[in-house]
Write a protein that holds these residues in place. Structure first.
Motif, PDB file in Angstrom:
ATOM      1  N   PHE A 172     -37.450  19.605  45.064  1.00 25.65           N
ATOM      2  CA  PHE A 172     -37.355  18.881  43.794  1.00 25.65           C
ATOM      3  C   PHE A 172     -38.449  17.809  43.768  1.00 25.65           C
ATOM      4  CE2 PHE A 172     -33.254  20.177  45.399  1.00 25.65           C
ATOM      5  CZ  PHE A 172     -32.697  20.884  44.347  1.00 25.65           C
ATOM      6  N   ARG A 173     -38.942  17.526  42.576  1.00 23.37           N
ATOM      7  CA  ARG A 173     -39.894  16.441  42.380  1.00 23.37           C
ATOM      8  C   ARG A 173     -39.149  15.246  41.816  1.00 23.37           C
ATOM      9  NH1 ARG A 173     -43.601  17.424  38.528  1.00 23.37           N
ATOM     10  NH2 ARG A 173     -45.311  16.336  39.574  1.00 23.37           N
ATOM     11  N   VAL A 174     -39.455  14.052  42.341  1.00 23.04           N
ATOM     12  CA  VAL A 174     -38.776  12.828  41.941  1.00 23.04           C
ATOM     13  C   VAL A 174     -39.777  11.952  41.193  1.00 23.04           C
ATOM     14  CG1 VAL A 174     -37.513  10.793  42.731  1.00 23.04           C
ATOM     15  CG2 VAL A 174     -37.253  12.966  43.936  1.00 23.04           C
ATOM     16  N   ALA A 175     -39.351  11.422  40.058  1.00 27.06           N
ATOM     17  CA  ALA A 175     -40.252  10.652  39.203  1.00 27.06           C
ATOM     18  C   ALA A 175     -40.672   9.346  39.856  1.00 27.06           C
ATOM     19  CB  ALA A 175     -39.578  10.363  37.857  1.00 27.06           C
ATOM     20  N   THR A 176     -41.877   8.930  39.529  1.00 22.71           N
ATOM     21  CA  THR A 176     -42.395   7.614  39.913  1.00 22.71           C
ATOM     22  C   THR A 176     -42.563   6.793  38.639  1.00 22.71           C
ATOM     23  OG1 THR A 176     -43.612   8.594  41.762  1.00 22.71           O
ATOM     24  CG2 THR A 176     -44.248   6.375  41.090  1.00 22.71           C
ATOM     25  N   PRO A 177     -41.613   5.926  38.332  1.00 26.20           N
ATOM     26  CA  PRO A 177     -41.705   5.146  37.089  1.00 26.20           C
ATOM     27  C   PRO A 177     -42.954   4.270  37.070  1.00 26.20           C
ATOM     28  CG  PRO A 177     -39.504   5.004  38.046  1.00 26.20           C
ATOM     29  CD  PRO A 177     -40.395   5.641  39.066  1.00 26.20           C
ATOM     30  N   ALA A 178     -43.568   4.150  35.899  1.00 24.59           N
ATOM     31  CA  ALA A 178     -44.796   3.361  35.773  1.00 24.59           C
ATOM     32  C   ALA A 178     -44.572   1.897  36.120  1.00 24.59           C
ATOM     33  CB  ALA A 178     -45.336   3.489  34.349  1.00 24.59           C
ATOM     34  N   SER A 179     -43.386   1.372  35.858  1.00 27.42           N
ATOM     35  CA  SER A 179     -43.096  -0.037  36.115  1.00 27.42           C
ATOM     36  C   SER A 179     -42.613  -0.283  37.533  1.00 27.42           C
ATOM     37  CB  SER A 179     -42.037  -0.533  35.134  1.00 27.42           C
ATOM     38  OG  SER A 179     -40.823   0.204  35.285  1.00 27.42           O
ATOM     39  N   GLY A 180     -42.466   0.786  38.333  1.00 27.15           N
ATOM     40  CA  GLY A 180     -41.976   0.628  39.703  1.00 27.15           C
ATOM     41  C   GLY A 180     -40.483   0.767  39.826  1.00 27.15           C
ATOM     42  N   TRP A 181     -39.783   0.748  38.686  1.00 29.44           N
ATOM     43  CA  TRP A 181     -38.347   0.971  38.703  1.00 29.44           C
ATOM     44  C   TRP A 181     -37.955   1.608  37.372  1.00 29.44           C
ATOM     45  CZ3 TRP A 181     -35.204  -1.321  35.003  1.00 29.44           C
ATOM     46  CH2 TRP A 181     -35.795  -2.330  34.237  1.00 29.44           C
ATOM     47  N   GLY A 182     -36.799   2.222  37.353  1.00 24.83           N
ATOM     48  CA  GLY A 182     -36.354   2.883  36.135  1.00 24.83           C
ATOM     49  C   GLY A 182     -35.394   4.004  36.473  1.00 24.83           C
ATOM     50  N   PRO A 183     -34.962   4.791  35.479  1.00 25.11           N
ATOM     51  CA  PRO A 183     -34.017   5.881  35.723  1.00 25.11           C
ATOM     52  C   PRO A 183     -34.603   6.895  36.699  1.00 25.11           C
ATOM     53  CG  PRO A 183     -34.221   5.423  33.361  1.00 25.11           C
ATOM     54  CD  PRO A 183     -35.305   4.660  34.053  1.00 25.11           C
ATOM     55  N   PRO A 184     -33.807   7.373  37.660  1.00 24.31           N
ATOM     56  CA  PRO A 184     -34.312   8.342  38.640  1.00 24.31           C
ATOM     57  C   PRO A 184     -34.303   9.767  38.071  1.00 24.31           C
ATOM     58  CG  PRO A 184     -32.044   7.736  39.160  1.00 24.31           C
ATOM     59  CD  PRO A 184     -32.446   6.926  37.958  1.00 24.31           C
ATOM     60  N   TYR A 185     -35.433  10.186  37.511  1.00 27.81           N
ATOM     61  CA  TYR A 185     -35.560  11.547  36.999  1.00 27.81           C
ATOM     62  C   TYR A 185     -35.952  12.485  38.137  1.00 27.81           C
ATOM     63  CZ  TYR A 185     -35.484   9.565  32.287  1.00 27.81           C
ATOM     64  OH  TYR A 185     -35.121   8.915  31.140  1.00 27.81           O
ATOM     65  N   LEU A 186     -35.443  13.702  38.074  1.00 26.50           N
ATOM     66  CA  LEU A 186     -35.707  14.697  39.113  1.00 26.50           C
ATOM     67  C   LEU A 186     -35.984  16.030  38.434  1.00 26.50           C
ATOM     68  CD1 LEU A 186     -33.915  15.298  42.441  1.00 26.50           C
ATOM     69  CD2 LEU A 186     -33.698  17.090  40.718  1.00 26.50           C
TER      70      LEU A 186
END
Length: 350
Positions: A172-186
């Motif tokens: 699975f690929r895990v999102a890297t939020p632009a702000s450094g934090w945020g909802p964990p999308y997968l």
């Protein structure tokens, strides 16, 4: 008791066993609205791997005992132009240090990546297997276009999750939020579906060194032994031990069991309350020559050994301890010279 009564009790016992079996096989209850990302049971989950740009974390089962877990903390080679940092596991981020350009304009060669560090997993690590198998999410967002993937941090992410179920890896690929934090999308790589995970599902993996590592020196408490043998050099002295947590253990010389030794009790209490500053992994040795123990403590119960602790000082002045439970040496805090000196006093002939 009549034969009919015995038969009835036997049938009832059989029904209870069957019911217990189905309860044990039943999947954990899910929250309302949850969706399943990957089917599987915790007992089938062999390995968990979490990747970031500069480091990775693996949780793997011991081949000899599947309920024993090991946490592997590792670094990845630094990319050209990337700076070096330090992970929460004490391993340099990226495992290498990129220096500034030389006078000739050619960058210096990076330091080799250190080998991964393997440490014992704690109860939190064991529970994580149940949280990730089956893997569930709050929402299934379906297959998204490139623009949307870029918005939620999945277009160029280098974070990933791999679950090995019955020997088969599921990636699975895990999102890297632009702000450094945020909802964990997968994103499930097998079909491109994107999911919104629960907010705390990956927290333990992100802080694995502090949350998933068992930092105990022993698995028993002060009521788990009845005899202590202290050794310095070739001299040993035995004490009868008695105590109940959370208090200090009472030590009495073996040749005078009715005479508690307050000096020995206070010394052992100081030793017992020490905590590691840094845990070295399996097969990892302190820097320099092999440590020579300044003193050793053996714990016994009913005439059988239940544990031991060796304390050694390295040439750079650091103190290291090793026990029956630690995977290797553990670096302790400074100022333990007095503890070693008092160990010599305790073992001196009287």
């Amino acid at each position: 008791m009549k034969a009919r009564d015995v038969a009835v009790q036997g049938v009832l016992a059989g029904v209870a066993l069957v019911a217990a079996f189905f309860v044990w096989q039943r999947e954990p209850s899910r929250a309302p609205g949850e969706v399943t990302v990957e089917e599987g049971q915790a007992s089938s989950l062999d390995r968990i791997r979490y990747d970031e740009e500069t480091r990775f974390v693996e949780l793997l089962r011991d081949p000899q005992d599947r309920d024993t877990l090991w946490v592997r903390l590792g670094s990845k080679p630094a990319k050209p132009g990337a700076g070096a940092g330090t992970t929460d596991g004490g391993v340099a981020d990226g495992g290498s240090i990129v220096t500034t350009d030389t006078d000739a304009g050619t960058p210096a060669s990076p330091t080799p990546v250190p080998p991964p560090r393997e440490l014992r997993g704690n109860d939190v690590a064991l529970k994580l297997f149940s949280r990730l198998a089956p893997l569930r999410a709050q929402r299934d967002l379906g297959v998204l276009d490139d623009k949307k993937l870029d918005e939620i941090g999945l277009a160029k992410t280098e974070r990933g999750l791999t679950l090995t179920l019955d020997g088969t890896p599921r990636t699975f690929r895990v999102a890297t939020p632009a702000s450094g934090w945020g909802p964990p999308y997968l994103q499930r790589t097998s079909d491109g579906h994107v999911f919104l995970l629960g907010p705390a599902l990956l927290t333990d993996l992100e802080a694995a060194a502090s949350r998933l590592v068992d930092r105990r020196l022993h698995t028993f408490d002060v009521d788990g032994f009845d005899r202590v043998v202290i050794t310095t050099g070739t001299t040993s002295r035995a004490f009868a031990a008695s105590g109940k947590p959370p208090g200090a253990v009472q030590l009495s010389p073996e040749n005078a069991p009715g005479t508690p030794d307050d000096f020995a009790r206070n010394w052992h209490d100081r030793l017992w309350r020490l905590t590691p500053v840094e845990l070295l992994g399996r097969g990892e040795a302190p820097p320099g020559p092999a440590p020579t123990p300044a003193f050793r403590v053996e714990y016994q119960r009913g005439g059988k050994a239940v544990g031991e602790l060796s304390m050694a000082k390295t040439p750079d002045g650091s103190w290291y301890a090793r026990t029956e439970f630690t995977p290797g040496w553990a670096r302790m805090g400074g100022g333990l010279e007095l503890l070693a000196e008092d160990a010599v006093k305790l073992t001196s002939p009287r």
